[in-house]
Design a protein around this motif. Structure first.
Motif, short mmCIF file in Angstrom:
data_model
loop_
_atom_site.label_atom_id
_atom_site.label_comp_id
_atom_site.label_asym_id
_atom_site.label_seq_id
_atom_site.Cartn_x
_atom_site.Cartn_y
_atom_site.Cartn_z
N PHE A 1 80.48 -57.06 35.84
CA PHE A 1 79.54 -57.93 36.56
C PHE A 1 80.16 -59.31 36.67
N ASN A 2 79.75 -60.07 37.70
CA ASN A 2 80.36 -61.39 37.87
C ASN A 2 79.48 -62.54 37.38
N GLU A 3 78.18 -62.33 37.28
CA GLU A 3 77.29 -63.36 36.76
C GLU A 3 76.15 -62.68 36.01
N HIS B 1 73.13 -63.91 36.16
CA HIS B 1 71.99 -64.11 37.07
C HIS B 1 70.68 -64.38 36.34
N GLY B 2 70.76 -65.20 35.30
CA GLY B 2 69.56 -65.61 34.59
C GLY B 2 69.04 -64.58 33.60
N GLU B 3 69.66 -63.45 33.51
CA GLU B 3 69.22 -62.42 32.57
C GLU B 3 69.54 -62.85 31.13
#
Length: 477
Positions: free
Chosen positions: A77-79, A81-83
């Motif tokens: 994954f690249n980010e 994302h707030g997870e």
């Protein structure tokens, strides 16, 4: 100054450690490789100018590797994302467990592998550099390359194009397991001048470059390179075709490196041993070259563009003696192939980027120097060629055939260069025959790093290869 480690990765470290810990409750082994590498590439020709911050090794992302019941799988994954780490871990487990379940449902034959070692180690290495790619004045670099391109056109006879390319990348990588926390940061740069000349509808091409674990300041060296390339390309316009046959040859360091790369590069990548695709597996402990042939491979062999502190599997860089005085000692190996072969990994597990699989890959592939001078080598040749200008090569690891394409050969007769040139030159042969014919090696050594290597037709990574001048015998055409 030091190439400072990525603040982005430092800020991500705690979350990745938590993610690894959570996944570790569900799997037998968990690792995370996070990358944040950025730079710039400038390409100037007589026809176009381009500037980009996407070099061949620019990337940002993370890959998770897990093992469960002898089976390995990965998730990239690249980010985040707030997870939260807990949320991301839940998603990853759902995806990876589905992959494992699919193997059972389809009754797919699998190769069970032991659990990777996880010896405790914490490491932060920030290599020295003079300048950083992110601090470059791009306009100044474009102006410099434009001047170099123009000077190449002026200096080379019948020149139709002079392409000047330079790139510099700040590489940052972080590797985390339950017991390991490794970080490295370094800058590497490379630049190339390519000149194309045309006479009577026939093109002649020559190139040369600079490279190293240095900042973009190294690219100013292309000012000295362009006139050499112009001279060589102009001379190639008057070159003859070679008469096919077997000759005594002397290989310049870049051609020596091409032989090293093609002869004992892929041929001793030991993931090919696991698959039964390399003849080298049958020759460990056997003679494959003359007593003058000693070859090393590893990221510690040379401080080149292919040098690093640890590989993409968290294994510290190594220096492997593959051939010693003509005897094939061993090959190079990634971590999973090493487990399957019952040996130690050599620090050669490399990914094209975080979202690609790790394979056994070359880093620095180098012939050791000898005790002769180039003049002595030339004087020893009754009739043959001094080969310069690496272009491309191919090998057949299963049968040990090799083909190297070289841009030019300088005729040697009665121990002297005659001034006659042939171009292009294709060198072919059976690897043990070629290396077994080595009778002289020079004291100097050069390790160019202007290029990359693919695994098959894809999976490109940075490599460097070279060595001294070698005298041997080969079939040319």
């Amino acid at each position: 100054m030091k190439a400072k480690f990525s603040t982005y990765l430092d800020g991500l470290a705690d979350d990745i450690k938590s993610l690894v810990a959570i996944l570790g409750e569900h799997y037998d082994y968990v690792s995370a490789l996070s990358t944040d590498s950025n730079g710039l590439i400038v390409r100037i020709s007589q026809r176009q100018k381009s500037v980009s911050n996407q070099t061949i090794t620019t990337e940002r992302g993370t890959v998770i590797r897990v093992c469960k019941n002898g089976l390995y799988s990965e998730y990239a994954f690249n980010e985040m994302h707030g997870e939260t780490p807990e949320e991301l871990a839940s998603h990853i487990m759902k995806e990876l467990d589905a992959q494992f379940e699919l193997l059972k449902i389809t009754a797919t034959e699998v190769y069970e592998t032991d659990i990777l070692s996880d010896e405790p180690l914490e490491l932060l290495v920030e290599k020295e550099t003079e300048t950083m790619p992110e601090d470059v004045n791009v306009k100044d670099l474009v102006d410099l390359f434009t001047q170099i391109s123009d000077s190449g056109i002026e200096a080379a006879e019948n020149a139709v194009e002079c392409i000047v390319t330079g790139q510099s990348t700040h590489v940052c990588k972080m590797f985390i397991t339950k017991n390991r926390f490794l970080r490295q940061s370094y800058v590497y740069s490379e630049g190339t001048v390519v000149i194309i000349c045309n006479r009577d509808g026939e093109n002649k091409v020559s190139f040369e470059g600079v490279s190293g674990i240095q900042g973009p300041e190294i690219l100013s060296g292309l000012k000295d390179v362009v006139l050499k390339v112009a001279k060589k390309t102009t001379e190639m316009l008057d070159a003859d075709r070679i008469v096919p046959g077997e000759y005594d040859i002397i290989t310049a360091p870049e051609v020596t490196g091409l032989i090293a790369h093609e002869a004992f590069g892929h041929g001793v990548e030991m993931d090919m041993f696991v698959k039964g695709r390399a003849l080298g597996a049958e020759h460990i402990g056997k003679r494959v070259g003359s007593d003058l042939v000693t070859m090393h491979e590893g990221a510690l062999c040379e401080e080149s563009v292919a040098a690093y502190v640890f590989d993409d599997e968290g294994v510290l860089a190594g220096d492997v003696t593959e051939i010693e005085n003509g005897i094939l000692k061993t090959g190079i190996c990634d971590s999973l192939a090493a487990l399957r072969l019952g040996i130690e990994p050599t620090g050669n597990g490399k990914r094209e980027n975080y979202s690609h699989k790790a394979y056994t890959r070359m880093t620095n592939t180098i012939f050791d120097s000898g005790t002769d001078t180039l003049d002595e080598m030339i004087k020893s040749v009754d009739f043959g060629y001094l080969l310069e200008g690496m272009e491309s090569g191919m090998e057949d690891p299963k049968h040990w055939g090799i083909q190297c394409i070289v841009s030019r050969g300088y005729e040697i007769k009665d121990g002297k260069l005659t001034g006659k040139m042939v171009s292009p030159v294709v060198m072919t042969g059976y690897v043990p025959d070629l290396l077994g014919s080595v009778t002289m090696a020079s004291t100097d050594r050069v390790v160019p790093g202007n290029g990359g290597c693919g695994k098959g037709h894809k999976e490109w990574v940075k490599v460097a290869d070279g060595g001294p001048y070698l005298k041997c015998r080969a079939r040319l055409g």
